[in-house]
Scaffold this motif. Structure first.
Motif, PDB file in Angstrom:
ATOM      1  N   ALA A  60    -100.921 -20.114 -39.361  1.00 38.85           N
ATOM      2  CA  ALA A  60    -101.519 -19.368 -40.643  1.00 38.85           C
ATOM      3  C   ALA A  60    -101.261 -18.177 -40.565  1.00 38.85           C
ATOM      4  O   ALA A  60    -101.505 -17.555 -41.688  1.00 38.85           O
ATOM      5  N   GLY A  61    -100.961 -17.731 -39.409  1.00 39.04           N
ATOM      6  CA  GLY A  61    -100.830 -15.994 -39.310  1.00 39.04           C
ATOM      7  C   GLY A  61     -99.351 -15.419 -39.852  1.00 39.04           C
ATOM      8  O   GLY A  61     -99.161 -14.142 -40.033  1.00 39.04           O
ATOM      9  N   TYR A  62     -98.359 -16.241 -39.168  1.00 41.09           N
ATOM     10  CA  TYR A  62     -97.033 -15.628 -39.025  1.00 41.09           C
ATOM     11  C   TYR A  62     -96.626 -14.969 -40.491  1.00 41.09           C
ATOM     12  O   TYR A  62     -96.240 -13.950 -40.564  1.00 41.09           O
ATOM     13  N   VAL A  63     -96.860 -15.644 -41.425  1.00 41.05           N
ATOM     14  CA  VAL A  63     -96.208 -15.092 -42.869  1.00 41.05           C
ATOM     15  C   VAL A  63     -97.116 -13.864 -43.094  1.00 41.05           C
ATOM     16  O   VAL A  63     -96.103 -13.054 -43.674  1.00 41.05           O
ATOM     17  N   PHE A  64     -98.267 -13.839 -42.702  1.00 37.75           N
ATOM     18  CA  PHE A  64     -98.930 -12.290 -43.135  1.00 37.75           C
ATOM     19  C   PHE A  64     -98.355 -11.200 -42.102  1.00 37.75           C
ATOM     20  O   PHE A  64     -98.320 -10.173 -42.453  1.00 37.75           O
ATOM     21  N   ALA A  65     -98.160 -11.868 -40.984  1.00 38.96           N
ATOM     22  CA  ALA A  65     -97.792 -10.927 -39.954  1.00 38.96           C
ATOM     23  C   ALA A  65     -96.330 -10.220 -40.341  1.00 38.96           C
ATOM     24  O   ALA A  65     -96.226  -9.042 -40.309  1.00 38.96           O
ATOM     25  N   ILE A  66     -95.463 -11.212 -40.817  1.00 34.39           N
ATOM     26  CA  ILE A  66     -94.051 -10.486 -41.356  1.00 34.39           C
ATOM     27  C   ILE A  66     -94.342  -9.932 -42.770  1.00 34.39           C
ATOM     28  O   ILE A  66     -93.687  -8.733 -42.841  1.00 34.39           O
ATOM     29  N   ALA A  67     -95.226 -10.422 -43.632  1.00 32.62           N
ATOM     30  CA  ALA A  67     -95.296  -9.753 -44.695  1.00 32.62           C
ATOM     31  C   ALA A  67     -96.111  -8.368 -44.470  1.00 32.62           C
ATOM     32  O   ALA A  67     -95.754  -7.379 -45.266  1.00 32.62           O
ATOM     33  N   HIS A  68     -96.894  -8.250 -43.699  1.00 36.47           N
ATOM     34  CA  HIS A  68     -97.472  -6.915 -43.620  1.00 36.47           C
ATOM     35  C   HIS A  68     -96.453  -6.133 -42.977  1.00 36.47           C
ATOM     36  O   HIS A  68     -96.597  -4.959 -43.036  1.00 36.47           O
ATOM     37  N   LEU A  69     -95.845  -6.564 -42.156  1.00 33.48           N
ATOM     38  CA  LEU A  69     -94.713  -5.792 -41.510  1.00 33.48           C
ATOM     39  C   LEU A  69     -93.802  -5.230 -42.375  1.00 33.48           C
ATOM     40  O   LEU A  69     -93.815  -4.035 -42.346  1.00 33.48           O
ATOM     41  N   ILE A  70     -93.536  -6.047 -43.316  1.00 36.77           N
ATOM     42  CA  ILE A  70     -92.483  -5.470 -44.435  1.00 36.77           C
ATOM     43  C   ILE A  70     -93.062  -4.327 -45.427  1.00 36.77           C
ATOM     44  O   ILE A  70     -92.723  -3.553 -45.507  1.00 36.77           O
ATOM     45  N   ALA A  71     -94.343  -4.872 -45.577  1.00 41.36           N
ATOM     46  CA  ALA A  71     -95.336  -3.847 -46.413  1.00 41.36           C
ATOM     47  C   ALA A  71     -95.262  -2.732 -45.816  1.00 41.36           C
ATOM     48  O   ALA A  71     -95.259  -1.628 -46.113  1.00 41.36           O
ATOM     49  N   HIS A  72     -95.738  -2.614 -44.597  1.00 39.91           N
ATOM     50  CA  HIS A  72     -95.944  -1.554 -43.736  1.00 39.91           C
ATOM     51  C   HIS A  72     -94.749  -0.775 -43.548  1.00 39.91           C
ATOM     52  O   HIS A  72     -94.688   0.426 -43.755  1.00 39.91           O
ATOM     53  N   GLY A  73     -93.689  -1.489 -43.640  1.00 43.86           N
ATOM     54  CA  GLY A  73     -92.412  -0.692 -43.378  1.00 43.86           C
ATOM     55  C   GLY A  73     -92.149   0.236 -44.740  1.00 43.86           C
ATOM     56  O   GLY A  73     -91.926   1.338 -44.571  1.00 43.86           O
ATOM     57  N   PHE A  74     -92.863  -0.355 -45.856  1.00 49.07           N
ATOM     58  CA  PHE A  74     -92.467   0.443 -47.148  1.00 49.07           C
ATOM     59  C   PHE A  74     -93.366   1.625 -47.031  1.00 49.07           C
ATOM     60  O   PHE A  74     -93.132   2.717 -47.144  1.00 49.07           O
ATOM     61  N   PHE A  75     -94.870   1.199 -46.907  1.00 47.23           N
ATOM     62  CA  PHE A  75     -95.576   2.384 -47.230  1.00 47.23           C
ATOM     63  C   PHE A  75     -95.736   3.403 -45.902  1.00 47.23           C
ATOM     64  O   PHE A  75     -95.823   4.559 -46.167  1.00 47.23           O
ATOM     65  N   LYS A  76     -95.565   2.718 -44.641  1.00 50.19           N
ATOM     66  CA  LYS A  76     -95.730   3.737 -43.576  1.00 50.19           C
ATOM     67  C   LYS A  76     -94.626   4.704 -43.594  1.00 50.19           C
ATOM     68  O   LYS A  76     -94.484   5.975 -43.381  1.00 50.19           O
ATOM     69  N   ALA A  77     -93.426   4.090 -43.921  1.00 47.28           N
ATOM     70  CA  ALA A  77     -91.961   5.065 -44.080  1.00 47.28           C
ATOM     71  C   ALA A  77     -92.368   6.046 -45.205  1.00 47.28           C
ATOM     72  O   ALA A  77     -92.071   7.094 -44.765  1.00 47.28           O
ATOM     73  N   GLY A  78     -92.891   5.591 -46.043  1.00 45.72           N
ATOM     74  CA  GLY A  78     -93.242   6.528 -47.301  1.00 45.72           C
ATOM     75  C   GLY A  78     -94.108   7.562 -46.828  1.00 45.72           C
ATOM     76  O   GLY A  78     -93.895   8.688 -47.075  1.00 45.72           O
TER      77      GLY A  78
END
Lengths: 641, 523, 98
Positions: A344-362
């Motif tokens: 149940a969590g993998y998708v959110f882990a990776i999705a959060h990772l990608i979203a985090h990639g954007f906003f934290k890099a920003g």
């Protein structure tokens, strides 16, 4: 064999067409790094352009591969590009293959996409640095290693990328080597990572001893046949590796020091990509973790503990980069937690990772932009009121801020809420505890990020006198804007309609139930978020912010000192280590070498004494001859009889 | 072919030694040409080596002392070939690296004042041609020792090797050179004596069953009584353990390597010490398989202790060359671990480790030599911030150092991982303890790099020259080999692997089967 | 019968040996050596008689020749030492030591 067929990840086909050119993904940045490092000063003039070009070229290839993958049916999306035979000794084989599947391509696009933006940004950020070319060489090297990490089809190649990014991280943290603090931080990062790598390498050995292979295909295909203890051991060792790379407890201490590196490095390596490699490792090895609830539980505990610890540290830092670093730890804690939950969590882990990639890099690049305008000052107590002078930075930073605190509709809201829901849905006491931890973490996140926001952009101006803040050049603001767009849209794009879940399904299995957007906890999260912002508002906007940090109570001091992580390391490892080293050196020179020299001295001394027998008196010689003869005669007689 | 390889440097040494005095430049060039010729010949031989052919190739066999069954017998299998290539490549590198070192004490140019008092008395002009003649004669013996397939011949080369090295350390070394040289010589001779006894005993045993012989091939067919075999094994292994060096027989190495000129240290640690591990693999295990198995726990324990102990000692050193020497002790632990794990991966990895370690430590000693010759001191705290003034020097130092900590992508990683994985399949706990060595390796290498290269530039290193063209030519090929073999170790593995397999068959050893019997299907 | 000769030979040899070991005067030691040589001669001749072969007698002649040569060289050395040291005690010629 049924399990083999059930999991499409396990029968990857040979790649054709564009995908067989996937080696270019790694080749471009690698060539860039090689040219820039070997070319030396000759390439100073155009080195940064080459670096950007190579990263962009890699991104273009990544997009092409991604598009051609979309043209294939869901089950046929795992392809292997065979490059060459790397190590083959007896039954031990590890090839340099690239595994292209939805999971790896997601990372490829994140790494090359965000990576390219950060490359472009660095042209401006590093424009005054005489060593800019070397910086781009290292960045390219990092991109190549990171791509190898996510594209490897076996654990040994993955390990090459794994340590490769560690090397790039080492070089980039210590980029300003003339600063002793930077050099020390770089060394610390590498050594702490090596502790994690120890776990990963033992895990690889254990896999080979168990399965006779280290390729993903063989390991995952036969994982169910191995004993439970072995699988748990492998899982825990992998977790140790992931903790090192992703700065999770107890190996978190290096990340805060790593902020010594130039800010683009913090954005690319220590926020968006490298530190998330641990999450990738756990998700990639899901076949192992799914077989071992114990290992999974520990993953969740580590994730939950780190997300709280990181958030608390983030609350007390006055250094803007360190506050963000604490936040990175905390967000990766969320990802780890999600990865440990299971299907149940993998998708959110990776999705959060990608979203985090954007906003934290920003956010990091925004911080870099601020530093650029503030003479490289990082102390937020000397910021304030920057909203007016740096409007673009303010807007993009603000969007990143709204995304990370989970403002409804923005990226973070989609992914973080998903993680919190998944934790509660896991059920049982542990699910409740983990879910509430994640909830509280979300509240703290809102607090410390608001604190950063208010101290930096709002309130009165607390600048030093010689500082004249100004907006950064376009080469820096355009990447900021693009990343801000990502912070807005990535979450909705990925999560709405289970788009990402279906895309990743060939690798990690399809979700059992469609994700519900609005759950009972959505409201709680929102309330906690507002509470966090409100507290920060009262503390840092309504009241003036002193330019020097007040003494603070015990929890504040503890958080400032990274919750005594370094003190613990120092008293538990470093000092005993120093004593041990000194003791060993003493032991070696006195005892072991002393024994050798002692033997030499003994022989020398004995012969000195024996020498005295040579008296020079003929009769004593004759006497010894006589005894010798008698001895021989006696011996002969004895033998005869 | 092999005889030529031994003869060319030997005659070359003679030639260089006989050159008239005062023609130093000519002597250097002659030595370089000869060393390069040998390197080329060796590479030709490696290319012509038939993989999958008979085990020993380029075999030559003549009577030497017929009365005692002593042959002049040479031949190479993959293991020996790899090590001969290593020596033949390192010697020209060392010759070029020592271009200006022979005249100085320990390769150190003493600053005009101050520390000059540390060196022994007035520095007499040292003979340059003798230094290069010694290097060449050393090369002849190194090739001979790896090529010998007659145990007696092996012994002769094994002992004779000490002589040129003794003179190089004793005449061209640092301030404490005579102590180091004598310690090196006596320690090695002691081991050699035990080996001689074992060699003679081996002959006696073989003579009992018919004709006495020293030929390796015939000796492996002997049936030696288990007890006798254990004693003979001990005789050999102690000699090799001193040579290698295995803890606790290691203390001569830091002294010798620390005092030797950098070029000679490269050969000492890079090649000479490999004779020890090579001997373990070739003679100890194959001649006495039973005894080797019986002693395995002891050797493994010492290896693991060596890995950790050597690494901890390396962390505590204050002298760059001694630090590198101690890292080598740690690395030799890995090699012996791999050899006595008795798995294909372990032994192949160990052999590859010998080659890689030669290049990796060689590179470290070379760069350290460049560094020390500029500063006139080998103490770590005498440096600081060198990267700022000499970036190339720092860069090569870092790459060499990273190969020392077995960074993936450099060849040392492949061998170290093979050793560990090979050990792990049979002995889990030793392998895990040994793996912790990778953490310690990161500590000693990076801490040394941090203290010497980074931080504010120390007053004493300001104005330090960066690498010259000659030095760059010296170090570049070595680093290139490390990188290429890291990503593409196949050529080396292809040569080594069949030989290891054959020797595994000879000692009746099989790799442990993976716990899951069914092998995965690979595309 | 010949046994007695052998006993005599052994006694003479022992006297000579003890003399070499305990006396300091070079001349006396020298004479003791001669005594030992002649004791062996006696033994040789006795054995020759016992076995009825001539081997022992032949060797006895060899020994006499050697003894004569020894006297020549040995006395010359003793004379040389006496001239330089004014003493014929062997203890005064102890340079050959550690």
């Amino acid at each position: 064999m049924t399990t083999l067929l059930a999991d499409p990840q396990l029968h990857a086909q040979a790649a054709q067409g564009v995908q067989s050119a996937a080696w270019l993904l790694i080749a471009f940045p690698l060539a860039g790094a090689a040219i820039l490092l070997l070319g030396g000063r000759r390439t100073d003039k155009w080195g940064h352009l080459l670096g950007v070009a190579m990263s962009l070229a890699s991104f273009v290839v990544g997009v092409a591969v991604f598009v051609s993958m979309l043209g294939q049916p869901g089950t046929g999306r795992s392809r292997v590009v065979h490059l060459y035979q790397w190590v083959s000794v007896g039954s031990f084989k590890a090839d340099m293959n690239l595994l292209i599947d939805p999971l790896s391509i997601s990372f490829v696009l994140l790494i090359t996409g965000v990576g390219s933006l950060i490359h472009i940004y660095s042209i401006g950020y590093m424009s005054h640095d005489p060593d800019r070319r070397r910086f781009f060489a290292y960045l390219n090297l990092f991109v190549a290693a990171m791509l190898l990490l996510v594209l490897a089809d076996n654990y040994l190649s993955l390990y090459v990328g794994w340590e490769g990014v560690g090397l790039a991280s080492y070089l980039l943290i210590g980029f300003w080597q003339h600063k002793p603090s930077a050099a020390a931080a770089a060394k610390k990062a590498f050594i702490v990572n090596r502790v994690g790598d120890f776990g990963l390498s033992v895990a690889i050995m254990l896999m080979f001893a168990t399965f006779g292979s280290v390729s993903f295909q063989d390991v995952f295909g036969h994982a169910s046949q191995a004993s439970h203890g072995t699988i748990t051991a492998i899982g825990l060792l992998l977790l140790l590796g992931a903790c090192g790379k992703s700065a999770q407890l107890p190996l978190q201490s290096w990340l805060l020091d790593a902020m010594e590196g130039p800010t683009p490095v913090s954005a690319l390596i220590h926020a968006a990509t490298m530190v998330t490699a641990g999450v990738y490792l756990v998700v990639r090895s899901h076949a192992i973790f799914e077989l071992s609830p114990e290992a999974r539980l520990l993953v969740m505990i580590v994730g939950a503990a780190t997300l709280i610890a990181g958030a608390i540290i983030g609350c007390a830092k006055d250094d803007i980069k360190k506050a963000l670093a604490g936040s990175t730890m905390s967000q990766i804690g969320y990802m780890m937690l999600a990865a440990g939950i299971g299907k149940a969590g993998y998708v959110f882990a990776i999705a959060h990772l990608i979203a985090h990639g954007f906003f934290k890099a920003g956010l990091f690049l925004g911080a870099g932009s601020i530093m650029h305008g503030m003479n490289d000052d990082v102390d937020m107590r000397k910021f304030g009121g920057l909203r007016k002078v740096m409007p673009i930075t303010f807007a993009t930073f603000g969007l990143g801020y709204l995304a990370i605190i989970g403002f409804p509709g923005l990226s973070g809201w989609w992914t973080k809420d998903g993680i919190i829901d998944a934790a509660f849905e896991k059920g049982g006491t542990s699910g409740q505890i983990l879910g509430w931890t994640a909830l509280i973490g979300a509240g703290i996140t809102a607090y410390y990020m608001s604190r950063v926001m208010f101290m930096t952009f709002f309130g009165e101006r607390r600048w030093d006198e010689d500082v004249h803040p100004h907006e950064s050049p376009q080469v820096m603001t355009i990447p900021l804007i693009l990343l801000a767009l990502g912070s807005i849209a990535a979450g909705a794009f990925l999560i709405a309609g289970d788009r990402f879940a279906n895309f990743l399904a060939p690798v990690i299995g399809a979700p059992q139930v469609a994700h519900k957007l609005i759950t009972p906890y959505t409201g709680v999260v929102f309330v906690l978020m507002v509470a966090g912002v409100a507290i920060a508002y009262v503390q840092y906007l309504r009241r003036p912010v002193p330019r020097t940090a007040p003494a603070g109570s015990f929890p504040v001091v503890a958080a400032r000192k990274d919750l005594y992580g370094d003190a613990l390391n120092e008293s538990l490892l470093m000092r005993p280590g120093q004593w041990l080293t000194r003791l060993t050196v003493y032991f070696d020179s006195r005892t072991v070498d002393g024994l050798v020299n002692g033997v030499a001295a003994f022989v020398g001394g004995t012969s000195g004494r024996v020498r005295r027998l040579q008296t020079g008196y003929v009769r004593s010689y004759a006497l010894s001859m006589f005894f010798g003869a008698a001895l021989i005669v006696g011996a002969l007689l004895l033998v005869r009889l | 072919m092999l005889t030529a390889l031994i003869a060319i440097p030997a005659l070359g040494a003679l030639l260089v030694a006989l050159l008239p005095k005062g023609r130093d430049e000519l002597a250097k060039r002659a030595a370089l040409v000869i060393a390069l010729a040998v390197a080329v010949l060796t590479v030709v031989m490696a290319v012509r080596f038939k993989i999958g052919g008979p085990r020993f190739q380029f075999v030559e066999q003549h009577w030497w002392i017929k009365q005692f069954g002593v042959h002049y017998a040479v031949g190479v299998d993959g293991i020996a070939l790899a090590l001969i290539v290593l020596s033949a490549i390192l010697v020209p590198v060392v010759v070029l690296a020592s271009w200006n070192d022979a005249e100085r004490s320990g390769g150190v140019t003493l600053p005009p004042s101050g520390e000059a008092g540390r060196s022994q008395g007035g520095e007499a002009q040292r003979s340059v041609k003798t230094y290069f003649a010694l290097l060449l004669s050393l090369e002849a013996m190194m090739i001979g020792v790896f090529a010998a397939t007659d145990v007696f011949l092996f012994y002769v080369f094994f002992e004779a090797m000490l002589i040129p090295m003794y003179f190089i350390i004793g005449s061209y070394g640092g301030p404490q050179r005579s102590y180091a040289a004598v310690k090196f010589l006596l320690y090695s001779l002691f081991g050699g004596l035990l080996m001689l006894a074992a060699v003679i005993a081996l002959y006696v045993v073989s003579a009992k069953g018919g004709n006495g012989t020293f030929l390796f091939d015939e000796l492996t067919k002997l049936h030696i009584q288990p007890t006798t075999a254990k004693w003979l094994f001990l005789g050999f292994i102690i000699a090799f353990a001193i040579k290698a060096p295995l803890v606790p027989f290691h203390t001569w190495l830091p002294d010798a390597a620390g005092q030797a000129p950098a070029g000679a240290a490269v050969l000492l640690v890079g090649v000479l010490d490999k004779v020890g591990t090579y001997g373990m693999l070739r003679f100890c295990i194959e001649l006495f398989p039973g005894a080797a198995k019986w002693f395995t726990p002891v050797v493994l324990t010492l290896s693991v202790i060596g890995i950790v102990y050597g690494a901890i000692l390396a962390i505590g050193q204050v002298d760059i060359k001694r630090l590198i020497a101690y890292t080598s002790i740690s690395h030799f632990g890995f090699i012996t671990l791999g050899i006595f794990a008795m798995t294909t991966q372990g032994q192949t990895g160990a052999t590859l480790y010998m080659v890689n370690h030669g290049f990796s430590t060689g590179a470290l000693f070379l760069v350290a030599g460049f560094l020390i010759s500029r500063r006139g001191s080998a103490r770590i705290d005498a440096f600081g911030g060198v990267r700022k003034v000499a970036p190339l020097l720092a860069g090569t130092f870092l790459i060499a150092g990273l190969s020392g900590l077995s960074l993936p992508g450099l060849s040392t990683f492949v061998s170290e991982f093979l050793v560990l994985v090979g050990t792990f399949t049979r002995y889990k706990v030793p392998a895990i303890i040994a793996t912790s060595g990778i953490i310690l390796a990161a500590v000693y290498i990076l801490w040394m790099y941090q203290r010497t290269m980074t931080g504010p530039t120390a007053e004493s290193v300001k104005g330090m020259r960066d690498l010259s063209k000659r030095e760059l030519v010296v170090i570049a090929p070595v680093l290139a080999i490390l990188v290429v073999l890291g990503f593409y170790p196949k050529p080396a593995l292809d040569i080594i692997n069949p030989s290891v397999k054959q020797s595994m068959v000879r000692v009746v050893q099989h790799d442990p089967k993976p716990a899951i019997a069914e092998k995965g299907t690979r595309p | 019968m010949t046994g007695h000769y052998l006993v005599l030979s052994a006694i003479l040899f022992t006297i000579g040996g003890v003399g070499v070991l305990i006396r300091r005067n070079a001349i006396v030691i020298f004479m003791c050596v001669e005594l030992m040589l002649n004791a062996t001669n006696l033994a040789f001749v006795s054995f020759s008689r016992m076995h009825g072969t001539l081997d022992g007698q032949i060797i006895a002649f060899f020994v006499m020749v050697v003894a004569a040569a020894e006297v020549v060289v040995g006395l010359a050395i003793i004379m040389a030492i006496f001239r330089s040291r004014k003493s014929s005690s062997v203890d005064d010629a102890n340079l050959l030591k550690y």
